[in-house]
Motif scaffolding. Structure first.
Motif, PDB file in Angstrom:
ATOM      1  N   GLY A 324      23.705  10.842  -4.010  1.00  0.00           N
ATOM      2  CA  GLY A 324      22.737  10.132  -3.182  1.00  0.00           C
ATOM      3  C   GLY A 324      21.854   9.188  -3.971  1.00  0.00           C
ATOM      4  N   LYS A 325      20.947   8.528  -3.249  1.00  0.00           N
ATOM      5  CA  LYS A 325      20.074   7.537  -3.871  1.00  0.00           C
ATOM      6  C   LYS A 325      18.808   8.145  -4.444  1.00  0.00           C
ATOM      7  N   HIS A 326      18.501   9.402  -4.092  1.00  0.00           N
ATOM      8  CA  HIS A 326      17.274  10.033  -4.546  1.00  0.00           C
ATOM      9  C   HIS A 326      17.566  11.020  -5.664  1.00  0.00           C
ATOM     10  N   SER A 327      16.608  11.186  -6.554  1.00  0.00           N
ATOM     11  CA  SER A 327      16.800  12.100  -7.673  1.00  0.00           C
ATOM     12  C   SER A 327      16.502  13.527  -7.246  1.00  0.00           C
ATOM     13  N   ALA A 328      16.791  14.473  -8.156  1.00  0.00           N
ATOM     14  CA  ALA A 328      16.516  15.881  -7.882  1.00  0.00           C
ATOM     15  C   ALA A 328      15.043  16.211  -8.048  1.00  0.00           C
ATOM     16  N   ILE A 329      14.259  15.286  -8.585  1.00  0.00           N
ATOM     17  CA  ILE A 329      12.838  15.507  -8.846  1.00  0.00           C
ATOM     18  C   ILE A 329      12.039  15.019  -7.649  1.00  0.00           C
ATOM     19  N   LYS A 330      11.311  15.914  -7.016  1.00  0.00           N
ATOM     20  CA  LYS A 330      10.519  15.543  -5.846  1.00  0.00           C
ATOM     21  C   LYS A 330       9.471  14.511  -6.227  1.00  0.00           C
ATOM     22  N   GLY A 331       9.377  13.462  -5.426  1.00  0.00           N
ATOM     23  CA  GLY A 331       8.389  12.425  -5.711  1.00  0.00           C
ATOM     24  C   GLY A 331       8.858  11.391  -6.703  1.00  0.00           C
ATOM     25  N   SER A 332      10.148  11.384  -7.024  1.00  0.00           N
ATOM     26  CA  SER A 332      10.644  10.436  -8.027  1.00  0.00           C
ATOM     27  C   SER A 332      11.975   9.851  -7.589  1.00  0.00           C
TER      28      SER A 332
END
Length: 597
Positions: A324-332
């Motif tokens: 996906g386009k989002h990382s595993a780190i919340k808020g990043s």
């Protein structure tokens, strides 16, 4: 560009790399990112997160939140915090000297240590904000702690039980050091409430500038312009707070006493807290991303455990990243892979054994590794500003001691000595006011940069000007001391020399003001832009940490000079003795010369 995940070419396992240089080129194939966003240190930072409200839910209509209106509430909070900070940094030296009967050198060192601890411990505030609390709640909690500390200091200056006996303590007694000293428990109480205040400042400082910058939409085409102007106006609010501290608070102290002066700081902090909370519905928030120290530790441990793994290994699957386009780190958002610090890349090497038994202490995402790389890359920039902070600290304390020996009259108006540090603030205010109308157009012709100078160029300009300021300070101190000796003031440092104006100090004050506005504003903007999404507060804490180390370095420098140059057995005073007119050498000038080196 289409978005896809980090994957090893299928042919990699069948056709191993023939050389290390070939393999270096191959490694970059594993990561392709789609978001076209700002570049970290010119490399490939592609973060991005959705702003949320105070309850952690996405904001449906961004036009009703954030922007300059929300920033104004944050400016007010920072203005009051800086007013209290500078009000304490200058007035506390004289309070300890005149009321608590500490020597001027000991008072200066105590305040330097307070400033150093409050700034160096800002890393803790940044950690809590990025890991668990978020910037809003970190500010809310630590401003309350700050207010409690200021209230305690006000009680110390108001209630006689917290002060030593002031009877029979005139100027001569202060000069001879014969006034009744403060009891141990009285100093313990003062230091306790002072460091509670410093602890509160440590939580606020790394969060306020980042929280203010969060109020602007980074997807807007004017984002860079807004961010540049925000940090200039942010530092302008810092300057206004300092000017009020060096003028109005000093006036209150002279007219109504120490209790009223420190009480005014507490009242201002209370009002700013109230205004900060009133602005809550307008703020945009970033979700905390979990413990950044844990993520850093995981990268270091994973890289160490795979230190023998080769990039051309047949066991290699690829560089690991979540889909996906989002990382595993919340808020990043995700961060694109870079080729430097390749030893850390081994933490993201996904081997066949990782598929069977995955562990965050053996396998990290590329984004997590790049976070650590970014933190390492940023270190040299704030480290370059440590000596600037040494100079700022020395000017804030030693220059006040100089001013006590000089004529502070401006015509018929006599300016209190503790008001002297207002002049760097006035120079900063003037520069920031003229920045966009004068400096930017002039520098744009020279550099071709759309904003006149890049962030790092501004840091460099500030460092260069700071050298000029300390050179002048050393030259003038030599002249001041020689003047005192030749005109019979060698043994009287509490009597001002009527024919030597304290306004000669304005040259060094104005130069250091210019240095500060270029260096610190450029540094804050640089750190905010380059820090990973989930580590913005820690990035801002780098600047405060450099300030804290500068304060500690100033205290260490003063202690070394005192111990090396003084000889009590021979009656030889040290270069930074209480009477700076009678020293056996030009103490302040040599101290500042050593600072410059």
């Amino acid at each position: 560009m289409g978005s896809r995940e980090i994957k090893s070419p299928e042919s990699l396992q069948e056709t191993p790399a023939t050389s290390s240089s070939h393999q270096r080129k191959k490694l970059s194939v594993y990561f392709i990112e789609s978001d076209n966003r700002r570049m970290a240190l010119g490399r490939g930072y592609t973060g991005g997160t959705t702003p949320v409200n105070v309850h952690g839910k996405p904001i449906a209509d961004l036009s009703k939140t954030g922007g300059w209106i929300a920033a104004l509430f944050i400016f007010g909070n920072e203005m009051a915090e800086r007013m209290a900070y500078f009000g304490l940094s200058v007035n506390m030296v004289t309070f300890m000297f005149y009321v608590m009967h500490k020597s001027f050198a000991d008072s200066s060192n105590a305040v330097n240590n307070f400033l150093g601890i409050s700034q160096a411990s800002s890393v803790l505030g940044g950690f809590l904000a990025d890991a668990y609390l978020g910037r809003y709640w970190t500010i809310a909690i630590f401003t309350t702690i700050y207010l409690a500390g200021l209230t305690g200091i006000t009680l110390c200056a108001t209630m006689k039980v917290f002060m030593p006996n002031q009877d029979n303590c005139d100027r001569i007694s202060q000069l001879l050091g014969s006034c009744e000293p403060a009891k141990s428990w009285q100093m313990l109480y003062l230091y306790t409430v002072l460091y509670i205040t410093g602890f509160g400042a440590a939580g606020i400082r790394p969060c306020v500038s980042s929280f203010g910058a969060d109020q602007f939409d980074e997807r807007s085409k004017d984002y860079k312009t807004h961010l540049d102007r925000f940090f200039n106006f942010f530092y302008l609010s810092v300057t206004v707070g300092a000017i009020v501290a060096f003028t109005l608070v000093v006036y209150i102290q002279m007219e109504h006493g120490w209790g009223s002066a420190f009480g005014a700081l507490a009242i201002a902090m209370g009002i700013s807290n109230m205004l900060f909370f009133i602005g809550t519905p307008l703020y945009r928030h970033r979700l905390p991303g979990g413990s950044p120290l844990t993520r850093v530790a995981q990268v270091l441990v994973a890289a160490f455990r795979k230190r023998h793994a080769a990039f051309s290994s047949s066991e290699l699957i690829g560089l690991y990243e979540v889909p996906g386009k989002h990382s595993a780190i919340k808020g990043s958002g995700k961060i694109a892979h870079t080729d430097d610090f390749r030893c850390l890349d081994k933490a993201a090497l996904e081997l066949k054994e990782d598929v069977i038994n995955p562990s965050p202490w053996k396998l990290c995402t590329v984004t997590q590794v790049e976070e650590v790389k970014t933190l390492v890359r940023l270190v040299p920039i704030p480290a370059c500003t440590i000596m600037l902070n040494v100079i700022l600290t020395e000017f804030l304390t030693l220059s006040v001691q100089q001013a006590y020996t000089m004529n502070t009259h401006m015509g018929k108006l006599k300016l209190p000595v503790t008001c002297m540090p207002v002049f760097p603030g006035l120079s900063i205010f003037l520069i920031l006011s003229l920045y966009y109308s004068t400096f930017v157009p002039l520098c744009r012709r020279i550099t071709g940069h759309p904003r006149g100078a890049s962030q790092l160029q501004r840091v460099g300009i500030g460092l260069a000007v700071s050298i000029l300021s300390v050179i002048w300070a050393g030259i003038f101190e030599r002249y001041r001391r020689n003047y005192a000796i030749s005109h019979g003031y060698e043994f009287s440092f509490l009597t001002a020399m009527p024919d030597l104006s304290a306004y000669w100090l304005l040259i060094q004050y104005c130069l250091i003001g210019i240095a500060e506005v270029f260096c610190i504003v450029g540094l804050l903007e640089f750190l905010y832009e380059e820090a990973p999404d989930a580590m913005k507060s820690i990035g801002s804490a780098y600047a405060a940490l450099a300030g804290g180390l500068g304060c500690f370095a100033a205290s260490i420098l003063n202690s070394i000079i005192k111990s090396v140059t003084g000889n009590p057995k021979k009656g030889q005073p040290n270069w930074l003795a209480q009477n700076i007119n009678t020293d056996t050498s030009t103490g302040l000038s040599r101290s500042m010369a050593m600072t410059m080196r």
